[in-house]
Motif scaffolding. Sequence first.
Motif, PDB file in Angstrom:
ATOM      1  N   VAL A  23       0.804  -1.088  -0.001  1.00  0.00           N
ATOM      2  CA  VAL A  23      -0.060  -0.107  -0.067  1.00  0.00           C
ATOM      3  C   VAL A  23       0.752   1.083  -0.122  1.00  0.00           C
ATOM      4  N   PRO A  24       0.784   2.115  -0.940  1.00  0.00           N
ATOM      5  CA  PRO A  24       1.656   3.343  -1.043  1.00  0.00           C
ATOM      6  C   PRO A  24       1.919   4.065   0.276  1.00  0.00           C
ATOM      7  N   VAL A  25       0.844   4.604   0.979  1.00  0.00           N
ATOM      8  CA  VAL A  25       1.137   5.210   1.935  1.00  0.00           C
ATOM      9  C   VAL A  25       2.122   4.608   3.035  1.00  0.00           C
ATOM     10  N   GLN A  26       2.459   3.494   3.287  1.00  0.00           N
ATOM     11  CA  GLN A  26       3.164   2.912   4.187  1.00  0.00           C
ATOM     12  C   GLN A  26       4.556   3.774   4.307  1.00  0.00           C
ATOM     13  N   THR A  27       5.368   4.054   3.228  1.00  0.00           N
ATOM     14  CA  THR A  27       6.534   4.386   3.332  1.00  0.00           C
ATOM     15  C   THR A  27       6.477   6.030   3.827  1.00  0.00           C
ATOM     16  N   SER A  28       5.645   6.713   3.309  1.00  0.00           N
ATOM     17  CA  SER A  28       5.626   8.145   3.851  1.00  0.00           C
ATOM     18  C   SER A  28       5.188   8.194   5.102  1.00  0.00           C
ATOM     19  N   LEU A  29       4.134   7.330   5.409  1.00  0.00           N
ATOM     20  CA  LEU A  29       3.814   7.428   6.757  1.00  0.00           C
ATOM     21  C   LEU A  29       4.794   7.272   8.026  1.00  0.00           C
ATOM     22  N   TYR A 118      -4.541   0.629   8.119  1.00  0.00           N
ATOM     23  CA  TYR A 118      -4.586   1.597   6.747  1.00  0.00           C
ATOM     24  C   TYR A 118      -5.101   0.587   5.555  1.00  0.00           C
ATOM     25  N   GLY A 119      -5.383   1.162   4.459  1.00  0.00           N
ATOM     26  CA  GLY A 119      -5.589   0.794   3.236  1.00  0.00           C
ATOM     27  C   GLY A 119      -7.174   0.352   2.949  1.00  0.00           C
ATOM     28  N   GLU A 120      -7.457  -0.186   1.831  1.00  0.00           N
ATOM     29  CA  GLU A 120      -8.922  -0.183   1.304  1.00  0.00           C
ATOM     30  C   GLU A 120      -9.727  -0.852   2.272  1.00  0.00           C
ATOM     31  N   HIS A 121      -9.458  -1.806   3.141  1.00  0.00           N
ATOM     32  CA  HIS A 121     -10.249  -2.547   3.911  1.00  0.00           C
ATOM     33  C   HIS A 121     -10.061  -2.187   5.517  1.00  0.00           C
ATOM     34  N   VAL A 136      -5.001   2.682  15.450  1.00  0.00           N
ATOM     35  CA  VAL A 136      -5.297   4.045  14.731  1.00  0.00           C
ATOM     36  C   VAL A 136      -5.758   3.428  13.323  1.00  0.00           C
ATOM     37  N   VAL A 137      -6.922   4.109  13.055  1.00  0.00           N
ATOM     38  CA  VAL A 137      -7.612   3.186  11.936  1.00  0.00           C
ATOM     39  C   VAL A 137      -8.054   4.305  10.759  1.00  0.00           C
ATOM     40  N   ALA A 138      -7.843   4.206   9.562  1.00  0.00           N
ATOM     41  CA  ALA A 138      -8.135   5.034   8.537  1.00  0.00           C
ATOM     42  C   ALA A 138      -7.912   4.249   6.830  1.00  0.00           C
ATOM     43  N   LYS A 139      -9.073   4.687   6.534  1.00  0.00           N
ATOM     44  CA  LYS A 139      -9.046   4.063   5.007  1.00  0.00           C
ATOM     45  C   LYS A 139      -8.011   4.923   4.068  1.00  0.00           C
ATOM     46  N   ALA A 140      -6.721   4.720   4.162  1.00  0.00           N
ATOM     47  CA  ALA A 140      -5.880   5.515   3.477  1.00  0.00           C
ATOM     48  C   ALA A 140      -4.818   4.472   2.605  1.00  0.00           C
ATOM     49  N   VAL A 141      -5.108   4.813   1.240  1.00  0.00           N
ATOM     50  CA  VAL A 141      -4.244   4.038   0.522  1.00  0.00           C
ATOM     51  C   VAL A 141      -3.301   4.592  -0.325  1.00  0.00           C
ATOM     52  N   HIS A 142      -3.587   6.030  -0.910  1.00  0.00           N
ATOM     53  CA  HIS A 142      -2.649   6.612  -1.526  1.00  0.00           C
ATOM     54  C   HIS A 142      -2.369   8.200  -0.886  1.00  0.00           C
ATOM     55  N   ASN A 143      -3.427   8.692  -0.165  1.00  0.00           N
ATOM     56  CA  ASN A 143      -3.406   9.794   0.473  1.00  0.00           C
ATOM     57  C   ASN A 143      -3.109   9.594   1.947  1.00  0.00           C
ATOM     58  N   PRO A 144      -1.969   9.850   2.645  1.00  0.00           N
ATOM     59  CA  PRO A 144      -1.599   9.557   3.850  1.00  0.00           C
ATOM     60  C   PRO A 144      -2.273  10.477   4.988  1.00  0.00           C
ATOM     61  N   MET A 145      -2.779  11.667   4.688  1.00  0.00           N
ATOM     62  CA  MET A 145      -3.249  12.711   5.653  1.00  0.00           C
ATOM     63  C   MET A 145      -4.281  12.275   6.616  1.00  0.00           C
TER      64      MET A 145
END
Length: 156
Positions: A23-29, A118-121, A136-145
């Motif tokens: 999932v793309p957000v992992q690295t930036s987060l 995080y992620g789609e599910h 800490v839960v959020a449906k974040a895939v491409h947008n880490p905000m």
Amino acid sequence: MDTETTTGENAPTALILLGCPQVPVQTSLAIYLCHALKAHGVLPTIAGTTSARKLIDVADPEGHYIGTSIDLDACIAAIAEKERDFDEIFVFVHNDGGVSYAGTMSAISSGRLIAVIYGEHAEEVAATITFPCEKVVAKAVHNPMPLVHKLKEVLA
């Protein structure tokens, strides 16, 4: 966490445990979290799969943000054998594998466990966690905000 910067042997420590970087957000987060922890005087260590660590290393080649980076399996072994532990453990979770890593940390570490889900599910994955931990839960895939805002609350 105290917002005062602490350094040296007595500084609190945190582990950021990364699984598959699918999932793309992992690295930036992970880099953001290292930076935020350092700002709070916490010494971060990243443990991850080879792929996850290489993505982090390429994104921060001079180590301005990430601190120490170690092999995931070696880290788990060191904690299980009581050679090392951390005050806080952030496990990045986007699938069953991440849930397993978080469950392992719950069983072998005495640190405060935070599952960053995080992620789609994300909500469905969060519902499968039955062991004690903060979520800490959020449906974040491409947008880490969405997760950045929630992590700020945890770090306050």
